[in-house]
Design an enzyme around this catalytic site. Structure first.
Site: not given
Length: 290
Positions: A193, A198, A213, A216
């Site tokens: 990803d 991120h 962040i 998830g």
């Protein structure tokens, strides 16, 4: 209309061959914090952690299914016929993985992805992107990603289910905390990803965050590992399915508080961010097990 629900659901599934070996498994496990649990005197060499990091002792956490083949099933699903979506409007709303048998340390499989459903939530649409993986011995896993697409509702479709699972009124059977390293998102993204949200502070600000962040699905993997290690005797083969709703973000450097309630053949879980007054991270979370 950017979303043609009927066309998307009716589209032919897309299949691709994927493969993985011990290096992919080890990288994924390191990305979700294996070998760094501060509650152990020597976490990097603790026998329980070596099951996640040492090739001669390796087993596979079932949430690896979400990154096998670099998660191309979800990418293929978003680009299905009938979908014309701005990726900036896309959020990962929930995830379910159903295991048909344990994932081998080295494998080759055919991954088939399709749009299983499109729901109309008014101001947004929800896509259910289903990926099924099978090898020469048969089915391995089925993975459903619930993708929330802002601004794409209102097309007159079915609203779909709105499952919410009430937490038990009693105290949790177990509560553990897991620290998120400052560099954890940088390591986790190597499993496939590459979203700059991120890693790149400038991109994160454009998305409305003051800093990058955590993925998830990294929180998702960290939570399953905590459940397996705490309530399932460290046995990954006991996991039958694992589902969650992503209820909030996590920032690198924070601490996850993971509360668990054992209920027969399942564990109900709630995850919050300690430093932000127990802000919700994962909700409606269930691990079904043997």
């Amino acid at each position: 209309m950017p979303i043609d629900a009927a066309k998307a659901v009716a589209a032919e599934p897309r299949s691709t061959e994927i493969s993985w070996d011990h290096k992919d498994i080890q990288l994924y496990h390191l990305g979700i914090g294996a070998g760094s649990f501060q509650g152990k005197p020597s976490p990097a060499t603790d026998p329980d952690e070596l099951r996640y990091t040492l090739e001669s002792k390796l087993h596979v956490l079932p949430s690896f299914a979400t990154v096998a083949g670099a998660g191309m099933g979800v990418v293929g699903g978003i680009s299905a016929p009938g979908l014309d979506i701005d990726l900036a409007s896309v959020l990962h709303g929930g995830q379910t993985v159903e295991l048909h048998r344990p994932i081998p340390v080295k494998g080759r499989a055919v991954s088939t992805s399709r749009v299983a459903a499109v729901y109309d939530k008014g101001k947004a649409a929800i896509l259910v992107l289903r990926t099924e993986a099978a090898d020469d011995e048969g089915p391995l896993w089925t993975s459903d990603a619930q993708i929330f697409v802002r601004g794409e509702g209102g097309f007159g479709g079915d609203r779909g289910p709105s499952p919410r699972i009430e937490l038990p009124s009693r105290e949790p059977d177990r509560t553990v905390e897991r620290s998120v390293r400052e560099d954890q998102a940088l390591l986790y993204r190597l499993s496939g990803d590459w979203n700059p949200l991120h890693a790149d502070p400038e991109f994160a600000k454009l998305a409305g965050f003051d800093r990058p962040i955590l993925h998830g699905l990294c929180s998702y993997g960290m939570t399953l590992k905590a459940v397996v290690d705490t309530l399932l005797d460290g046995d990954v083969t006991r996991v039958r399915s694992y589902s969650t709703r992503f209820a909030g973000v996590v920032f690198p450097g924070e601490t996850l508080r993971i509360r668990m309630w054992q209920q027969g053949g399942r564990v109900q879980v709630a995850v919050t961010a300690v430093e932000r007054d127990e802000a919700p991270v994962l909700a409606d979370t269930i691990v079904e097990h043997s």
